[in-house]
Design an enzyme around this catalytic site. Structure first.
Site, mmCIF file in Angstrom:
data_model
loop_
_atom_site.group_PDB
_atom_site.id
_atom_site.type_symbol
_atom_site.label_atom_id
_atom_site.label_comp_id
_atom_site.label_asym_id
_atom_site.label_seq_id
_atom_site.Cartn_x
_atom_site.Cartn_y
_atom_site.Cartn_z
ATOM 1 N N GLU A 244 -5.971 -4.859 -16.098
ATOM 2 C CA GLU A 244 -4.838 -4.504 -16.527
ATOM 3 C C GLU A 244 -3.627 -4.635 -15.578
ATOM 4 O OE1 GLU A 244 -2.637 -1.192 -19.212
ATOM 5 O OE2 GLU A 244 -4.176 -0.403 -17.986
ATOM 6 N N SER A 383 -5.406 4.327 -4.354
ATOM 7 C CA SER A 383 -3.994 4.892 -3.825
ATOM 8 C C SER A 383 -3.216 3.861 -3.547
ATOM 9 C CB SER A 383 -4.362 5.769 -2.736
ATOM 10 O OG SER A 383 -4.822 5.153 -1.659
ATOM 11 N N GLU A 385 -1.506 3.917 -0.877
ATOM 12 C CA GLU A 385 -2.134 3.277 0.571
ATOM 13 C C GLU A 385 -3.193 2.161 0.461
ATOM 14 O OE1 GLU A 385 -1.482 6.400 -0.222
ATOM 15 O OE2 GLU A 385 0.514 6.158 0.610
#
Lengths: 398, 382
Positions: A244, A383, A385
């Site tokens: 996606e 995440s 990061e």
């Protein structure tokens, strides 16, 4: 260069707009608008309505119920669905395990699972993260040992969203402890009713119950539930995560939130004036609107480019969609909470199931929980990061 | 919907890009800057030859009828080269004003001269206390026979010292900040009563202070006696052009920084191997891509005829470009360390240019306030 949609695209957009706003029950859409959690029935109801029209799985291969839409149509479908506060199809089903089975599963597996997955006759959850394997997912230790025509699964998954609703779980399991980390992982489908599986809820700081721990204690899984080939699960997981690309920015959701913020800001007063006339508030909101407009344009650039790119190639702009989209969603929940003012304070889940009136305006009850809950969007799915690590390496060549 | 360039646009892009690559290396630019005019007249001739000076004019006037996208193509390339020649002042501002606000006869007479490189223009709109308010005009225009007499002063007129003619605003009627009564006049800087003082700007371009002491303007040089809405449209087009220029400059800063991170070694390895710098360069990329998206949006919306929709879109773009450029520019200097501070190295020059662009025609905060006052971009209007 033409930023206008074609006549056909506009007709499609209008059709989608009408469908999402009439076919999906108002009661469900109101919950989405308010940020109230959906029940299992709500999700299944919405998905079956979409599926009856063939709109639950437009991204799937056509022979399994996909739509073969242009990238622009996919964009319009998502944008209209999100703006209408229509629940997205269950992501575990339609954008995660479904495409993996369609791509890597054998014919029998496809027949067995794909129609039921599209129609939410099976509610899936995702067993990837483990207590010791978050960002470093490939270090996962839940093991599956082959014994005859079965795998014996032992270990623990964590942050398993909606495991309490799920009929089945798709898991990354270690099948070859001797191999290099990424090369000893397999992709296994497990019936949640199998003996030896325990689901324990984790209550999040907003008071919600979305995520769980799932324990596997000598769980017997038929070998035919292995997707594709043994020890190739990491490749399938990468396929799943890369699947996606554009919906991830959730621009339509953020547009709906802005509309909501403006609606509520007209009802709340700061001194003599409604908040919607307060210059400082409006400038804070406008600053986010600018970033959202830019993100929408970035997404359209990616969508327009998708037609021309070879499969597997990535437009550098697409890499920023999740990074920026997550932050914008968070900023908007922050503003929504600020609009509500002191009535964000009562913790009204306290009244669930009791016959007591709510405190303050109805729209206030979910503002703070949604703000707390949305901290997750820059954490899940890799995440921000980790996203930066990936972009630094893949796009910037650092 | 598509973002593809047409065949003509692609050819335009190729030729401008080639010009910048061949003629506008950073060391070449340093030489051009030392020319007496502050730019290189030979480059002006080349820009003329490529045909870029006719961009906004129809082909009957020696131009090629370019719009927002063509302007963005040229300006983004010029941003990469930090072009010194008075293109923006002459073509985007001057040409735009002729096209939108001048009588047809004036346009017909002047456009071919602009397109042919024979007439350089500038636009005076800033006054001592006006900041970014185009309607705050105290320079006066007093009717005198068929013409006018001008008194007042214009500040920071970009490339005002190179201009053969200066277009400027002066009040034909109304009070200081009234939207009505703002005329657009063409002044010959050598005519009696005009004083002009040229100087360099922070980014190595040029500007001028213009004072007007009973300057007579003939009827033929009165472009428009009530021009503000038209001027606003031209300024919106100019802002879109500056957004594209800023994106070109930002792209170079990003490229230079990445190159530096990959080659500069400290502690025995390339500094780009350090995660703290990797993440910061990713955030620079985010800033750049968001800016590029809004520069495209501005290029398309510059032609929007609904003025409020147009101005909101342009303001949104100026906000994004201002924020992105400030972030990316500051980080580009920081990640270079000491070498980034020097006048000898390129990155500081790009940083100075994008910083000045933020101060032109309204900084990010000014445009954010405008956007907020007019209900933002999404959802219900305020």
């Amino acid at each position: 260069m033409d930023l206008n949609f074609t006549k056909e695209e506009i007709a499609f957009r209008d059709e989608a707009r009408h469908f999402f706003r009439t076919a999906i029950p108002e009661s469900i859409r109101a919950k989405v608008a308010e940020g109230e959690g959906l029940t299992r029935d709500d999700m299944i109801t919405a998905q079956r309505i979409l599926n009856a029209r063939g709109w639950a799985t437009p991204n799937w291969p056509v022979e399994w119920g996909g739509q073969d839409w242009s990238p622009v149509q996919v964009y319009l479908y998502q944008d209209e669905m999100q703006q209408a506060n229509c629940p997205s199809p269950i992501a575990f089903n339609t954008s995660m395990v479904g495409p993996v089975i369609a791509q890597f599963g054998n014919e029998e597996m496809k027949r067995r699972f794909l129609p039921a997955t599209a129609n939410a006759d099976i509610f899936w959850c995702q067993g990837f993260s483990e207590p010791g394997s978050g960002s470093d997912l490939a270090s996962l230790r839940t093991k599956a040992e082959r014994k005859g025509d079965k795998y014996i699964v032992n270990g623990q998954k964590i942050w398993t969203t909606l495991a309490q609703y799920a009929d089945w779980i798709f898991c990354l399991v270690r099948t070859d402890p001797a191999a290099k980390q990424q090369e000893g992982i397999s992709f296994l489908l497990i019936d949640m009713k199998t003996p030896g599986i325990t689901v324990r809820p984790i209550v999040t700081m907003d008071g919600g119950r979305e995520v769980n721990e799932v324990f596997f204690d000598n769980v017997e899984v038929p070998a035919e539930n292995l997707v594709g080939r043994e020890n190739k699960g990491w490749d399938y997981a990468k396929f799943l995560l890369g699947n996606e690309r554009t919906g991830i920015a959730r621009v339509g959701n953020s547009k709906a939130k802005i509309a909501r913020i403006k609606e509520l800001a007209a009802l709340e007063f700061a001194g003599e004036q409604p908040l919607i006339q307060n210059a400082r508030f409006l400038e804070k909101l406008a600053a986010v609107e600018v970033e959202l407009k830019a993100l929408e344009m970035t997404q359209l650039r990616v969508v327009s480019d998708e037609r021309k790119l070879e499969k597997g190639k990535q437009n550098p702009a697409s890499s920023i969609l999740k990074l920026k989209g997550s932050v914008i969603q968070q900023q908007l929940t922050e503003l929504l909470m600020e609009v509500v003012g002191p009535y964000v304070m009562p913790y009204q889940r306290e009244f669930d199931g009791k016959n007591e009136p709510i405190v303050g305006p109805e729209y206030a009850t979910e503002a703070a929980p949604m703000y707390f809950n949305y901290r997750k969007v820059s954490i899940y799915g890799g995440s921000n990061e980790i996203q930066r690590n990936i972009i630094a390496k893949a796009i910037l060549g650092l | 919907m598509d973002f593809d360039l047409s065949e003509d646009q692609r050819l335009l892009k190729e030729s401008v890009d080639r010009f910048i690559t061949d003629q506008y290396g950073f060391e070449q630019r340093k030489k051009y800057m030392r020319e007496p005019a502050g730019y290189n007249p030979a480059m002006w001739d080349q820009i003329t030859e490529i045909g870029l000076l006719g961009l906004p004019f129809e082909d009957t006037l020696g131009g090629f009828g370019g719009g927002g996208v063509e302007t963005a193509i040229v300006m983004e390339a010029f941003g990469r080269g930090l072009v010194l020649e008075p293109y923006f002042a002459t073509v985007i501002l001057g040409g735009g004003l002729l096209r939108r606000a001048a009588p047809e006869a004036t346009l017909g007479a002047l456009a071919p001269r602009v397109a042919g490189g024979k007439l350089k223009l500038a636009f005076g709109h800033v006054e001592r206390h006006s900041r970014y308010d185009l309607a705050d005009v105290t320079t006066t225009a007093r009717k005198d026979g068929s013409g006018y007499v001008l008194n007042g002063a214009k500040s920071v007129v970009i490339h005002g010292d190179a201009a053969d003619k200066i277009l400027l605003t002066a009040r034909t009627g109304g009070e200081r900040r009234d939207r009505a009564g703002i005329g657009l006049f063409m002044v010959d800087p050598t005519s009696p009563g005009v004083a002009r003082r040229g100087y360099p700007t922070q980014d190595g371009l040029r500007a001028a202070e213009i004072t007007l002491d009973n300057v007579r303007v003939s009827a033929g040089d009165v472009l428009n006696d009530n021009a503000l809405p038209l001027i606003e449209h031209v300024v919106d087009e100019a802002i879109a052009a500056l957004c594209a220029e800023a994106v070109g400059a930002m792209q170079v800063m990003q490229d230079l920084t990445l190159e530096y991170l990959k080659t500069r070694k400290q502690f025995g390895r390339p500094i780009g191997s350090f995660q703290v710098l990797q993440h910061r360069s990713v955030d620079m990329l985010v800033a750049l891509e968001q800016a590029r998206s809004m520069a495209l949006f501005a290029a398309v919306m510059a032609e929007e005829t609904n003025p409020i929709e147009r101005r909101k879109a342009i303001s949104a773009a100026k906000v994004q470009i201002g924020r992105s450029a400030r972030h990316l520019g500051q980080e580009a200097i920081q990640l270079h360390g000491g070498i980034g501070m020097t006048n000898e190295y390129a990155v500081g020059h790009y940083f100075k240019r994008v910083t000045m662009i933020d101060q032109m025609f309204g900084d990010a905060d000014t445009h954010l306030a405008f956007l907020a006052r007019h209900g933002g971009l999404f959802g219900r209007a305020a």
